[in-house]
Design a protein around this motif. Structure first.
Motif, PDB file in Angstrom:
ATOM      1  N   ASP A 137      -7.455  -5.992  -3.423  1.00 35.56           N
ATOM      2  CA  ASP A 137      -7.193  -7.758  -2.891  1.00 35.56           C
ATOM      3  C   ASP A 137      -5.943  -7.816  -3.266  1.00 35.56           C
ATOM      4  O   ASP A 137      -5.697  -9.455  -3.585  1.00 35.56           O
ATOM      5  CB  ASP A 137      -8.226  -8.162  -3.699  1.00 35.56           C
ATOM      6  N   ARG A 138      -4.852  -7.508  -2.627  1.00 32.86           N
ATOM      7  CA  ARG A 138      -3.667  -7.504  -2.303  1.00 32.86           C
ATOM      8  C   ARG A 138      -4.007  -9.442  -1.327  1.00 32.86           C
ATOM      9  O   ARG A 138      -2.610 -10.555  -2.115  1.00 32.86           O
ATOM     10  CB  ARG A 138      -2.810  -6.407  -2.062  1.00 32.86           C
ATOM     11  N   SER A 182       0.900  -1.212   0.112  1.00 31.19           N
ATOM     12  CA  SER A 182       0.041  -0.478   0.074  1.00 31.19           C
ATOM     13  C   SER A 182       0.647   0.821  -0.303  1.00 31.19           C
ATOM     14  O   SER A 182       2.116   0.861   0.379  1.00 31.19           O
ATOM     15  CB  SER A 182      -1.371  -0.382   1.159  1.00 31.19           C
ATOM     16  N   HIS A 183       0.254   2.177  -0.493  1.00 33.29           N
ATOM     17  CA  HIS A 183       0.757   3.582  -1.074  1.00 33.29           C
ATOM     18  C   HIS A 183       0.435   4.060   0.725  1.00 33.29           C
ATOM     19  O   HIS A 183       0.281   5.449   0.587  1.00 33.29           O
ATOM     20  CB  HIS A 183       0.990   4.394  -1.749  1.00 33.29           C
ATOM     21  N   ASP A 204       6.098 -12.219  -5.739  1.00 33.46           N
ATOM     22  CA  ASP A 204       7.435 -12.197  -4.638  1.00 33.46           C
ATOM     23  C   ASP A 204       7.248 -12.275  -3.463  1.00 33.46           C
ATOM     24  O   ASP A 204       7.912 -13.007  -2.570  1.00 33.46           O
ATOM     25  CB  ASP A 204       8.599 -12.073  -4.561  1.00 33.46           C
ATOM     26  N   ILE A 205       7.212 -10.827  -3.046  1.00 29.11           N
ATOM     27  CA  ILE A 205       7.041 -10.346  -1.857  1.00 29.11           C
ATOM     28  C   ILE A 205       5.455  -9.472  -1.429  1.00 29.11           C
ATOM     29  O   ILE A 205       5.405  -8.978  -2.342  1.00 29.11           O
ATOM     30  CB  ILE A 205       8.354  -9.750  -1.358  1.00 29.11           C
ATOM     31  N   CYS A 206       5.260  -9.608  -0.415  1.00 30.27           N
ATOM     32  CA  CYS A 206       3.762  -8.851  -0.282  1.00 30.27           C
ATOM     33  C   CYS A 206       3.147  -8.702   0.951  1.00 30.27           C
ATOM     34  O   CYS A 206       3.838  -9.371   2.061  1.00 30.27           O
ATOM     35  CB  CYS A 206       2.950  -9.904  -0.742  1.00 30.27           C
ATOM     36  N   GLU A 207       3.008  -7.233   1.255  1.00 29.60           N
ATOM     37  CA  GLU A 207       2.465  -6.916   2.483  1.00 29.60           C
ATOM     38  C   GLU A 207       1.214  -7.361   2.423  1.00 29.60           C
ATOM     39  O   GLU A 207      -0.062  -7.649   1.986  1.00 29.60           O
ATOM     40  CB  GLU A 207       1.763  -5.062   2.151  1.00 29.60           C
ATOM     41  N   LEU A 208       0.586  -8.218   3.956  1.00 30.45           N
ATOM     42  CA  LEU A 208      -0.003  -9.393   3.816  1.00 30.45           C
ATOM     43  C   LEU A 208      -1.255  -9.904   5.385  1.00 30.45           C
ATOM     44  O   LEU A 208       0.047  -8.350   6.728  1.00 30.45           O
ATOM     45  CB  LEU A 208       0.152 -10.671   4.050  1.00 30.45           C
ATOM     46  N   SER A 209      -2.222  -9.404   5.560  1.00 35.26           N
ATOM     47  CA  SER A 209      -2.818  -9.224   6.949  1.00 35.26           C
ATOM     48  C   SER A 209      -1.981 -10.473   8.034  1.00 35.26           C
ATOM     49  O   SER A 209      -1.652 -11.616   7.065  1.00 35.26           O
ATOM     50  CB  SER A 209      -4.127  -9.866   6.314  1.00 35.26           C
ATOM     51  N   LEU A 232       4.508  -2.415  -7.166  1.00 34.35           N
ATOM     52  CA  LEU A 232       3.658  -2.758  -6.964  1.00 34.35           C
ATOM     53  C   LEU A 232       2.696  -1.523  -5.801  1.00 34.35           C
ATOM     54  O   LEU A 232       2.466  -2.397  -5.364  1.00 34.35           O
ATOM     55  CB  LEU A 232       3.223  -3.567  -7.577  1.00 34.35           C
ATOM     56  N   GLU A 233       2.236  -0.573  -6.614  1.00 34.14           N
ATOM     57  CA  GLU A 233       0.838  -0.393  -5.527  1.00 34.14           C
ATOM     58  C   GLU A 233      -0.074  -0.971  -5.546  1.00 34.14           C
ATOM     59  O   GLU A 233      -1.082  -0.668  -6.295  1.00 34.14           O
ATOM     60  CB  GLU A 233       0.873   1.173  -5.476  1.00 34.14           C
TER      61      GLU A 233
END
Length: 325
Positions: free
Chosen positions: A47-48, A11-12, A59-64, A34-35
């Motif tokens: 819906d990230r 997220s930005h 590959d990498i993700c901000e996640l709940s 990626l935003e």
């Protein structure tokens, strides 16, 4: 040696701007940032969490945090680093209809209360905090969720969870009094528009949260940064490289507020100074050691609510290269 090419979905937020503008680049990695939004439409869609957990799209993700804990307890192929890019207190996110007669947390018993999903991190935190801090038995509340769960699970016996009809919006339902309360990571749009039909459960939520912080010693974690597990197995060094990048980005972000007009808020610098005085120099710590109590408490909530399938040690959540952080 060629740099490793990776994608990272974020997220930005202000603390991520150094990645987006190229001020911070993790060592030996060619990173495409990626935003990707979650609760509101932004560039590259929404819906990230679902795109990572259901499709392994990044590959990498901000996640709940909540969904990640569920995934990890099921041995799904993701591993995080102890970087926590989103935090929220639950108490400011508890909204009630002004005509519902809800004056205190105990008045929620037996009521219809909306959530984004049952497993959304803010939802888990709110239910757990109601029970731990205010002796409100969350199982005696009727939970209304706005969408399907990111990861399916079987609710505990006696727990009431209903999905909002497809033609309805949960925020509108609160404004109309069709539900009594709502607990979500963002204020309902009716509140953003200035509706007089909705108010916070706590008249002085900020003071309530300050009391929570002083009692428990932390600002609750909402998100982690997770990797595809096979990527970390092939290149274990990237865990520390990316984590160090987040540390540098956080330091850069802090200095944005040296300029009293960096934020559009007229008193942005005053608020920055007030937060430092009340919450300390860094209420956003990264690493395992400073976040152990925060994580252990949340895992207790997740287990109590039937979401995690088994108890995990804090170290099991994170890449081995970060365990000493």
């Amino acid at each position: 040696m060629a740099k490793l090419k990776l994608t990272m979905a974020l997220s930005h937020y202000d603390r991520h701007i150094p990645f987006f503008d190229g001020t911070v680049v993790p060592e030996d990695i060619e990173l495409t940032v990626l935003e990707v939004g979650q609760s509101s439409p932004l560039r590259h869609g929404v819906d990230r969490h679902e795109r990572m957990l259901q499709k392994g799209e990044f590959d990498i993700c901000e996640l709940s945090l909540s969904s990640y804990l569920m995934a990890k307890s099921r041995r799904m192929p993701f591993t995080a680093i102890p970087v926590f890019p989103r935090r929220l207190f639950s108490l400011s996110q508890m909204w009630v209809h002004v005509g519902a007669g809800i004056k205190s947390p105990t008045d929620l018993v037996g009521r219809k209360v909306g959530l984004s999903t049952f497993q959304t991190t803010l939802s888990v935190l709110a239910k757990g905090d109601l029970q731990s801090e205010y002796d409100v038995p969350w199982r005696k509340i009727q939970w209304i969720v706005s969408k399907e769960e990111t990861l399916p699970f079987r609710p505990q016996e006696g727990v009431s969870i209903q999905l909002v009809p497809s033609e309805k919006k949960i925020g509108t339902m609160l404004e109309k009094g069709e539900i009594d309360a709502l607990m979500m990571p963002h204020p309902p749009q009716a509140v953003v528009r200035g509706s007089d039909k909705i108010t916070r459960l706590f008249a002085d939520a900020k003071q309530e949260e300050l009391k929570y912080f002083r009692k428990n010693g932390f600002y609750p974690i909402m998100h982690v940064v997770a990797f595809k597990e096979d990527l970390l197995q092939r290149h274990p060094w990237i865990a520390r490289s990316v984590m160090e990048g987040f540390e540098r980005a956080k330091e850069v972000c802090k200095h944005y507020y040296d300029d009293p007009n960096w934020s559009r808020l007229a008193w942005g610098r005053h608020l920055f100074e007030e937060e430092r005085r009340l919450l300390g120099e860094d209420p956003w710590p990264y690493g395992v050691k400073k976040n152990r109590a925060n994580l252990e408490r949340f895992m207790g909530y997740s287990l109590d609510q039937g979401l995690m399938e088994k108890k995990l040690a804090v170290e099991e959540l994170f890449a081995p290269a970060t365990h000493d952080s």
